[in-house]
Motif scaffolding. Structure first.
Motif, PDB file in Angstrom:
ATOM      1  N   GLU A  98       0.846  -1.189   0.000  1.00 39.61           N
ATOM      2  CA  GLU A  98       0.000   0.000   0.000  1.00 39.61           C
ATOM      3  C   GLU A  98       0.885   1.245   0.000  1.00 39.61           C
ATOM      4  OE1 GLU A  98      -2.513   1.113   3.479  1.00 39.61           O
ATOM      5  OE2 GLU A  98      -4.131   0.717   2.058  1.00 39.61           O
ATOM      6  N   PRO A  99       1.538   1.512  -1.118  1.00 41.01           N
ATOM      7  CA  PRO A  99       2.427   2.676  -1.154  1.00 41.01           C
ATOM      8  C   PRO A  99       1.634   3.979  -1.272  1.00 41.01           C
ATOM      9  CG  PRO A  99       2.353   1.656  -3.297  1.00 41.01           C
ATOM     10  CD  PRO A  99       1.534   0.782  -2.381  1.00 41.01           C
ATOM     11  N   PRO A 100       2.152   5.043  -0.686  1.00 42.28           N
ATOM     12  CA  PRO A 100       1.493   6.340  -0.857  1.00 42.28           C
ATOM     13  C   PRO A 100       1.599   6.787  -2.318  1.00 42.28           C
ATOM     14  CG  PRO A 100       3.232   6.428   0.824  1.00 42.28           C
ATOM     15  CD  PRO A 100       3.297   5.103   0.189  1.00 42.28           C
ATOM     16  N   ILE A 101       0.530   7.307  -2.834  1.00 46.13           N
ATOM     17  CA  ILE A 101       0.463   7.715  -4.238  1.00 46.13           C
ATOM     18  C   ILE A 101       0.461   9.236  -4.334  1.00 46.13           C
ATOM     19  CG2 ILE A 101      -0.949   7.659  -6.333  1.00 46.13           C
ATOM     20  CD1 ILE A 101       0.338   4.973  -5.728  1.00 46.13           C
ATOM     21  N   TYR A 102       1.327   9.770  -5.159  1.00 45.26           N
ATOM     22  CA  TYR A 102       1.415  11.214  -5.405  1.00 45.26           C
ATOM     23  C   TYR A 102       0.301  11.652  -6.351  1.00 45.26           C
ATOM     24  CZ  TYR A 102       3.178  15.514  -7.579  1.00 45.26           C
ATOM     25  OH  TYR A 102       3.306  16.788  -8.086  1.00 45.26           O
ATOM     26  N   LYS A 103       0.094  10.852  -7.403  1.00 50.94           N
ATOM     27  CA  LYS A 103      -0.897  11.202  -8.416  1.00 50.94           C
ATOM     28  C   LYS A 103      -1.409   9.916  -9.053  1.00 50.94           C
ATOM     29  CE  LYS A 103      -1.273  14.343 -12.360  1.00 50.94           C
ATOM     30  NZ  LYS A 103      -0.507  15.210 -13.257  1.00 50.94           N
ATOM     31  N   GLY A 104      -2.681   9.884  -9.412  1.00 48.05           N
ATOM     32  CA  GLY A 104      -3.259   8.692 -10.013  1.00 48.05           C
ATOM     33  C   GLY A 104      -3.642   7.694  -8.947  1.00 48.05           C
ATOM     34  N   ARG A 105      -3.341   6.416  -9.186  1.00 51.24           N
ATOM     35  CA  ARG A 105      -3.750   5.362  -8.259  1.00 51.24           C
ATOM     36  C   ARG A 105      -2.759   4.204  -8.297  1.00 51.24           C
ATOM     37  NH1 ARG A 105      -5.841   1.008 -10.936  1.00 51.24           N
ATOM     38  NH2 ARG A 105      -6.477   1.308 -13.091  1.00 51.24           N
ATOM     39  N   PHE A 106      -2.906   3.301  -7.309  1.00 51.08           N
ATOM     40  CA  PHE A 106      -2.134   2.069  -7.270  1.00 51.08           C
ATOM     41  C   PHE A 106      -2.944   0.996  -7.998  1.00 51.08           C
ATOM     42  CE2 PHE A 106      -0.140  -1.605  -4.909  1.00 51.08           C
ATOM     43  CZ  PHE A 106       1.133  -1.410  -5.422  1.00 51.08           C
ATOM     44  N   PHE A 107      -2.411  -0.186  -8.111  1.00 50.25           N
ATOM     45  CA  PHE A 107      -3.074  -1.275  -8.807  1.00 50.25           C
ATOM     46  C   PHE A 107      -4.349  -1.703  -8.093  1.00 50.25           C
ATOM     47  CE2 PHE A 107       1.521  -1.815  -9.572  1.00 50.25           C
ATOM     48  CZ  PHE A 107       1.535  -1.635 -10.944  1.00 50.25           C
ATOM     49  N   GLU A 108      -5.315  -2.178  -8.876  1.00 51.21           N
ATOM     50  CA  GLU A 108      -6.563  -2.741  -8.374  1.00 51.21           C
ATOM     51  C   GLU A 108      -6.722  -4.134  -8.980  1.00 51.21           C
ATOM     52  OE1 GLU A 108      -9.376   0.149  -9.763  1.00 51.21           O
ATOM     53  OE2 GLU A 108      -8.819   1.604  -8.207  1.00 51.21           O
ATOM     54  N   SER A 109      -7.582  -4.938  -8.422  1.00 54.64           N
ATOM     55  CA  SER A 109      -7.779  -6.311  -8.890  1.00 54.64           C
ATOM     56  C   SER A 109      -8.053  -6.382 -10.392  1.00 54.64           C
ATOM     57  CB  SER A 109      -8.937  -6.982  -8.145  1.00 54.64           C
ATOM     58  OG  SER A 109      -8.650  -7.052  -6.778  1.00 54.64           O
ATOM     59  N   GLU A 110      -8.847  -5.457 -10.893  1.00 51.93           N
ATOM     60  CA  GLU A 110      -9.219  -5.456 -12.310  1.00 51.93           C
ATOM     61  C   GLU A 110      -8.008  -5.263 -13.230  1.00 51.93           C
ATOM     62  OE1 GLU A 110     -10.754  -3.208 -10.053  1.00 51.93           O
ATOM     63  OE2 GLU A 110     -12.258  -4.725  -9.631  1.00 51.93           O
ATOM     64  N   ASP A 111      -6.943  -4.654 -12.714  1.00 50.39           N
ATOM     65  CA  ASP A 111      -5.759  -4.416 -13.521  1.00 50.39           C
ATOM     66  C   ASP A 111      -5.066  -5.713 -13.926  1.00 50.39           C
ATOM     67  OD1 ASP A 111      -5.914  -1.597 -13.507  1.00 50.39           O
ATOM     68  OD2 ASP A 111      -4.953  -1.525 -11.537  1.00 50.39           O
ATOM     69  N   PHE A 112      -5.388  -6.817 -13.247  1.00 49.63           N
ATOM     70  CA  PHE A 112      -4.730  -8.089 -13.515  1.00 49.63           C
ATOM     71  C   PHE A 112      -5.559  -8.998 -14.414  1.00 49.63           C
ATOM     72  CE2 PHE A 112      -2.753  -6.277  -9.863  1.00 49.63           C
ATOM     73  CZ  PHE A 112      -1.408  -6.533 -10.066  1.00 49.63           C
ATOM     74  N   GLU A 113      -6.687  -8.487 -14.895  1.00 48.13           N
ATOM     75  CA  GLU A 113      -7.472  -9.227 -15.871  1.00 48.13           C
ATOM     76  C   GLU A 113      -6.861  -8.974 -17.246  1.00 48.13           C
ATOM     77  OE1 GLU A 113     -11.452  -7.800 -15.305  1.00 48.13           O
ATOM     78  OE2 GLU A 113     -11.540  -8.583 -13.261  1.00 48.13           O
ATOM     79  N   GLU A 114      -7.107  -9.870 -18.188  1.00 54.34           N
ATOM     80  CA  GLU A 114      -6.520  -9.734 -19.521  1.00 54.34           C
ATOM     81  C   GLU A 114      -6.955  -8.410 -20.153  1.00 54.34           C
ATOM     82  OE1 GLU A 114      -6.219 -12.248 -23.626  1.00 54.34           O
ATOM     83  OE2 GLU A 114      -6.462 -13.304 -21.737  1.00 54.34           O
ATOM     84  N   SER A 115      -5.978  -7.688 -20.679  1.00 53.15           N
ATOM     85  CA  SER A 115      -6.232  -6.372 -21.242  1.00 53.15           C
ATOM     86  C   SER A 115      -5.189  -6.080 -22.318  1.00 53.15           C
ATOM     87  CB  SER A 115      -6.147  -5.314 -20.136  1.00 53.15           C
ATOM     88  OG  SER A 115      -6.216  -4.020 -20.682  1.00 53.15           O
ATOM     89  N   ASP A 116      -5.492  -5.090 -23.154  1.00 51.64           N
ATOM     90  CA  ASP A 116      -4.543  -4.670 -24.187  1.00 51.64           C
ATOM     91  C   ASP A 116      -3.406  -3.854 -23.597  1.00 51.64           C
ATOM     92  OD1 ASP A 116      -6.080  -5.895 -26.125  1.00 51.64           O
ATOM     93  OD2 ASP A 116      -7.174  -4.074 -26.639  1.00 51.64           O
ATOM     94  N   GLU A 117      -3.600  -3.320 -22.374  1.00 55.40           N
ATOM     95  CA  GLU A 117      -2.583  -2.471 -21.755  1.00 55.40           C
ATOM     96  C   GLU A 117      -2.209  -3.010 -20.373  1.00 55.40           C
ATOM     97  OE1 GLU A 117      -3.734   1.813 -23.705  1.00 55.40           O
ATOM     98  OE2 GLU A 117      -4.813   1.184 -21.915  1.00 55.40           O
ATOM     99  N   ILE A 118      -0.922  -2.968 -20.085  1.00 55.88           N
ATOM    100  CA  ILE A 118      -0.412  -3.406 -18.792  1.00 55.88           C
ATOM    101  C   ILE A 118      -0.285  -2.169 -17.911  1.00 55.88           C
ATOM    102  CG2 ILE A 118       1.550  -4.480 -17.611  1.00 55.88           C
ATOM    103  CD1 ILE A 118       2.146  -5.812 -20.436  1.00 55.88           C
ATOM    104  N   PRO A 119      -0.927  -2.160 -16.727  1.00 54.53           N
ATOM    105  CA  PRO A 119      -0.847  -0.980 -15.867  1.00 54.53           C
ATOM    106  C   PRO A 119       0.566  -0.777 -15.339  1.00 54.53           C
ATOM    107  CG  PRO A 119      -1.933  -2.765 -14.719  1.00 54.53           C
ATOM    108  CD  PRO A 119      -1.705  -3.236 -16.116  1.00 54.53           C
ATOM    109  N   LEU A 120       0.943   0.485 -15.189  1.00 54.65           N
ATOM    110  CA  LEU A 120       2.297   0.847 -14.780  1.00 54.65           C
ATOM    111  C   LEU A 120       2.228   1.963 -13.744  1.00 54.65           C
ATOM    112  CD1 LEU A 120       5.415   0.736 -15.437  1.00 54.65           C
ATOM    113  CD2 LEU A 120       4.956   2.493 -17.145  1.00 54.65           C
TER     114      LEU A 120
END
Length: 160
Positions: A98-120
């Motif tokens: 649970e790192p502190p985020i400056y801007k945007g967001r951290f990973f969520e469960s949905e980010d690990f579902e198959e997608s055209d883009e890998i979250p960074l």
């Protein structure tokens, strides 16, 4: 600054040094994970690994490469392959980190579902270089997981 949100009395860290890339080693590793998941009281299990990544855009754009490497104090690498440090995580790790985020967001469960883009999620040093929503491409599997990466967050200062 700790980014672990579980009490160490409830989390077990198991370090498995990767001594071999053989099929046998991989098979044994998967068997170990399977047995751990079946143990009483185990809620979730996840892993991470450190590596490097090189984006096509950094390779092709010397000005962007200079800005990136200047931000982290590596000015001697402008002409070399622009490798950046990377931490790859599995979905279960989002429940532990649970790192502190400056801007945007951290990973969520949905980010690990198959997608055209890998979250960074990028480090704070890049806050003036990368934008939320910006995409990057890895085409060479040996320089990171191939695919299109999309910046979803920037870590807060002092987080890594």
């Amino acid at each position: 600054m700790s980014i672990i949100k579980y009490d160490y009395n409830n989390v077990v860290q198991l370090f498995v040094k990767n001594l071999s890339e053989s099929k046998e080693y991989h098979k044994n590793y998967l068997e170990l994970i399977s047995k751990i998941k079946q143990m009483d009281g185990v809620v979730d299990i996840g892993s991470f690994c450190y590596g490097s990544i090189s984006f096509k855009e950094l390779d092709e754009n010397i000005n962007l490469r200079k800005r990136v490497f200047s931000a982290i104090g590596k000015t001697d690498q402008f002409e070399n392959i622009p490798l950046l440090n990377a931490l790859y995580i599995e979905s279960a790790m989002i429940h532990i980190l649970e790192p502190p985020i400056y801007k945007g967001r951290f990973f969520e469960s949905e980010d690990f579902e198959e997608s055209d883009e890998i979250p960074l999620v990028v480090g704070y040093a890049y806050k003036d270089i990368f934008e939320i929503g910006q995409t990057f491409t890895v085409t060479d599997e040996s320089l990171g997981m191939a695919g299109t990466y999309k910046v979803i967050g920037i870590l807060d200062k002092g987080s890594y």
